[in-house]
Design a protein around this motif. Sequence first.
Motif, PDB file in Angstrom:
ATOM      1  N   ARG A 242     -35.025  40.662  34.496  1.00 11.68           N
ATOM      2  CA  ARG A 242     -36.004  39.872  35.244  1.00 11.68           C
ATOM      3  C   ARG A 242     -36.508  40.657  36.453  1.00 11.68           C
ATOM      4  O   ARG A 242     -37.697  40.704  36.746  1.00 11.68           O
ATOM      5  CB  ARG A 242     -35.371  38.557  35.681  1.00 11.68           C
ATOM      6  N   GLY A 243     -35.581  41.280  37.165  1.00 11.15           N
ATOM      7  CA  GLY A 243     -35.957  42.055  38.325  1.00 11.15           C
ATOM      8  C   GLY A 243     -36.810  43.265  37.980  1.00 11.15           C
ATOM      9  O   GLY A 243     -37.794  43.566  38.658  1.00 11.15           O
ATOM     10  N   LYS A 244     -36.450  43.950  36.896  1.00  6.22           N
ATOM     11  CA  LYS A 244     -37.211  45.134  36.496  1.00  6.22           C
ATOM     12  C   LYS A 244     -38.622  44.774  36.039  1.00  6.22           C
ATOM     13  O   LYS A 244     -39.591  45.447  36.371  1.00  6.22           O
ATOM     14  CB  LYS A 244     -36.465  45.892  35.393  1.00  6.22           C
ATOM     15  N   LEU A 245     -38.757  43.699  35.271  1.00 11.07           N
ATOM     16  CA  LEU A 245     -40.083  43.295  34.792  1.00 11.07           C
ATOM     17  C   LEU A 245     -40.969  42.827  35.944  1.00 11.07           C
ATOM     18  O   LEU A 245     -42.157  43.107  35.978  1.00 11.07           O
ATOM     19  CB  LEU A 245     -39.951  42.184  33.740  1.00 11.07           C
ATOM     20  N   ASP A 246     -40.372  42.118  36.879  1.00  9.12           N
ATOM     21  CA  ASP A 246     -41.149  41.651  38.028  1.00  9.12           C
ATOM     22  C   ASP A 246     -41.628  42.802  38.891  1.00  9.12           C
ATOM     23  O   ASP A 246     -42.615  42.681  39.618  1.00  9.12           O
ATOM     24  CB  ASP A 246     -40.312  40.682  38.875  1.00  9.12           C
ATOM     25  N   ALA A 247     -40.915  43.934  38.808  1.00  4.63           N
ATOM     26  CA  ALA A 247     -41.289  45.100  39.635  1.00  4.63           C
ATOM     27  C   ALA A 247     -42.334  45.990  38.971  1.00  4.63           C
ATOM     28  O   ALA A 247     -42.896  46.864  39.642  1.00  4.63           O
ATOM     29  CB  ALA A 247     -40.037  45.921  39.941  1.00  4.63           C
ATOM     30  N   LEU A 248     -42.612  45.772  37.681  1.00  2.00           N
ATOM     31  CA  LEU A 248     -43.581  46.622  36.979  1.00  2.00           C
ATOM     32  C   LEU A 248     -45.002  46.339  37.451  1.00  2.00           C
ATOM     33  O   LEU A 248     -45.354  45.206  37.763  1.00  2.00           O
ATOM     34  CB  LEU A 248     -43.477  46.393  35.472  1.00  2.00           C
TER      35      LEU A 248
END
Length: 248
Positions: A242-248
């Motif tokens: 979730r954190g990685k996708l939100d940072a893309l």
Amino acid sequence: MNRRILLNCDMGESFGAWRMGDDEHAMPLVDQANLACGFHAADPLTMQRTVELALRHNVRIGAHPAYPDLAGFGRRHMTCSPEEVRAQVLYQIGALEAFCRVVGTQVAYVKPHGALYNDLVRDDALLAAVLDACASYRKGLPLMVLALADNSRELQLADAADVPLMFEAFADRAYLSDGQLAPRRLAGAVHHDPERILDQAVAIAAGEPFPDIDGKPLRLTADSLCVHGDNPESLAVLRRLRGKLDAL
């Protein structure tokens, strides 16, 4: 990447005293919840509670219909006619929709489960039957299908049925070279290493190549990314993903 990929998870797959997944903690982390409709998992109380949980976290609810295979968790191929499959899918959408209506929401899309999902990749008549079920139930009800290296077949059949498609990729499954999922009977078909799951998920979300089951590069274009709820690593991976996708 010029558009945000959604994150989905198969949920509501408990049955009676038998528990599957950690829906309570996973639900806040996803955009879409694919809810079992009683044929491969779930009972009425589980369906009701999971619909309420999804609504509480503003998560879109998808019907997750399957072959009538409760003992095999919907993962065994069944020889059902297209007419039977159409009726089975309508039955399951309607069952889930009843619980949605009570709380003022509705089924937002349909994602077939297990063996039925995989059979749609190879059988035009079955895919047409499921598309017809979606179109007959409600105009504009989307069908979620597997993102392949080439989805022209699916697009052609969906256009004829006037059904919108959503394309799905998997973070925790290995792929064949054409974009089909590696059969679960093959060694390495399901990823268990959290780092590998995360690497594959981020590559798909960014539109970059990732290794198929033979180590060759594969690139997929997907609208939604699935992490299986019955994978023991799911919750920890979902939190990081979730954190990685939100940072893309």
